[in-house]
Design an enzyme around this catalytic site. Structure first.
Site, PDB file in Angstrom:
ATOM      1  N   GLU A  64       0.817  -1.207   0.000  1.00 51.67           N
ATOM      2  CA  GLU A  64       0.000   0.000   0.000  1.00 51.67           C
ATOM      3  C   GLU A  64       0.856   1.265   0.000  1.00 51.67           C
ATOM      4  OE1 GLU A  64      -1.044  -2.243   3.792  1.00 51.67           O
ATOM      5  OE2 GLU A  64       0.268  -2.596   2.088  1.00 51.67           O
ATOM      6  N   GLU A 302      12.852 -32.554  -0.250  1.00 52.51           N
ATOM      7  CA  GLU A 302      13.188 -33.178  -1.531  1.00 52.51           C
ATOM      8  C   GLU A 302      13.731 -34.595  -1.368  1.00 52.51           C
ATOM      9  OE1 GLU A 302      15.320 -31.140  -4.494  1.00 52.51           O
ATOM     10  OE2 GLU A 302      13.733 -29.668  -4.791  1.00 52.51           O
TER      11      GLU A 302
END
Length: 370
Positions: A64, A302
């Protein structure tokens, strides 16, 4: 009490359109802003977009503020679309809610409230008290899905965990000799490598390091590398130690590790976490709590099969990424993608929800939610 109250009923026809654009902008920060959330912002006045912004990196302007700087004085009387409630507290940057009030905006549309207790609902209340109309909940489900890691890290003090496996149709990740190159296609491997950019850290077990000596690098960032090694047996010359900044490698071990080796690694800038054991293995839940304290909000597991099995058994996995090659090994002694769950009946199997299916070359990529 303020004259304004936030309400989904106050949503206007264009709110979804502009919020979807804000979500697109937020996505540009994927993998770059952690431990902060991805946030996008669109400022609209008289039916025209006058400024757009997004959070680009931790410590830089929030979405913002980025947009308000572009809008300048034109922000007065405008409607602001933000994917997350603006912060109400001082952190690495000043409170964004104050910037919105000072800019004189007329209305603020927010996708979701901030789970951070320092802000949660406080900014909406402050905007209302300033006479600024607010609408909360536009595209909320999309906003929450985008920042699932931030939400979990903020509310549960635990990282969001994705377990990845590349396997054949019969669930094998390699032959009985250990050969695994290559199960999946070039396209799938490239996609999987780029996926690393979305996470704070990659985690593997020591056997993966001993067998494959992977670098565990990400193509677009310096990702943290976590290795489970209860006795600290991996080589100090392993490839994953090369070309990394201090603190990028984290070794999770136990009191069984040789102290001399720990001291040598610490001198090299390697982080070592001595963890408690559970069922003869590193207690993953305890480790993940420590990693969350280090502002690691997302982890990609992984390998290997036992590590994924342990994480599933402990209820620590939020999502599975499964790459499936149209191949069959048909060998019961070939390496399976997941082991260690010790489930005896089909009715007791862990069940996942298929969230997405994609084609990658000749392979399939499945996103599975817990």
């Amino acid at each position: 009490m303020s004259m304004w109250k936030s309400s989904r009923k106050e949503s206007m026809p264009d709110d979804i359109l502009y919020m979807r654009r804000a979500l697109q902008l937020a996505g540009k920060g994927r993998g770059l802003v952690s431990p902060n959330p991805m946030v996008g912002c669109v400022i609209v006045k008289a039916g025209n977009v006058i400024a757009e912004g997004w959070h680009k990196a931790c410590g830089q302007d929030h979405a913002e503020v980025d947009a308000l700087k572009q809008a300048g004085a034109k922000a007065s009387g405008a409607t602001v679309y933000i994917t997350l409630e603006p912060c109400a507290h001082w952190g690495r940057t000043p409170p964004c809610v104050d910037a919105l009030i000072e800019a004189g905006v007329r209305r603020v549309v927010i996708a979701m409230t901030d789970p951070n207790p320092l802000t949660n609902g406080k900014s909406v209340e402050k905007l209302n008290e300033a006479g600024i109309k607010t609408t909360v909940g536009v595209c909320q489900d999309d906003a929450r899905a985008m920042n699932a890691a931030f939400i979990k890290h903020m509310t549960l003090k635990m990282p969001f965990v994705v377990a990845k496996t590349a396997q054949t149709l019969d669930g094998k990740i390699g032959g009985r000799t250990g050969d695994s190159r290559w199960i999946t296609s070039v396209e799938a491997r490239a996609f999987a490598r780029n996926r690393r950019n979305e996470f704070d850290a990659i985690l593997v077990g020591k056997n993966t390091v001993l067998a494959d000596d992977p670098g565990l690098d990400a193509p677009g960032k310096d990702i943290k590398k976590i290795v489970l090694d209860s006795r600290l047996v991996i080589s100090e010359r392993a490839k994953l130690f090369g070309g990394t900044e201090s603190g990028q490698v984290i070794l999770a071990t136990t009191v069984k590790a040789p102290q001399a080796k720990i001291r040598r690694l610490l001198k090299r800038g390697v982080s070592v976490i001595v963890c408690p054991e559970k069922d003869g293995r590193i207690d993953l839940k305890a480790l993940f709590k420590e990693l969350a304290k280090k502002e690691i909000s997302s982890i990609l597991i992984e390998g290997g099969a036992a590590v994924i099995g342990s994480a599933l058994k402990a209820g620590l996995v939020d999502e599975l990424n499964v790459y499936i090659a149209p191949k069959i090994l048909g060998d019961e002694k070939a390496r399976s993608s997941v082991v260690g769950l010790d489930i005896l009946k089909v009715t007791q199997a862990k069940v996942f929800r298929v969230s997405a299916v994609e084609r990658l070359g000749m392979d399939l990529f499945l996103t599975l939610k817990v």
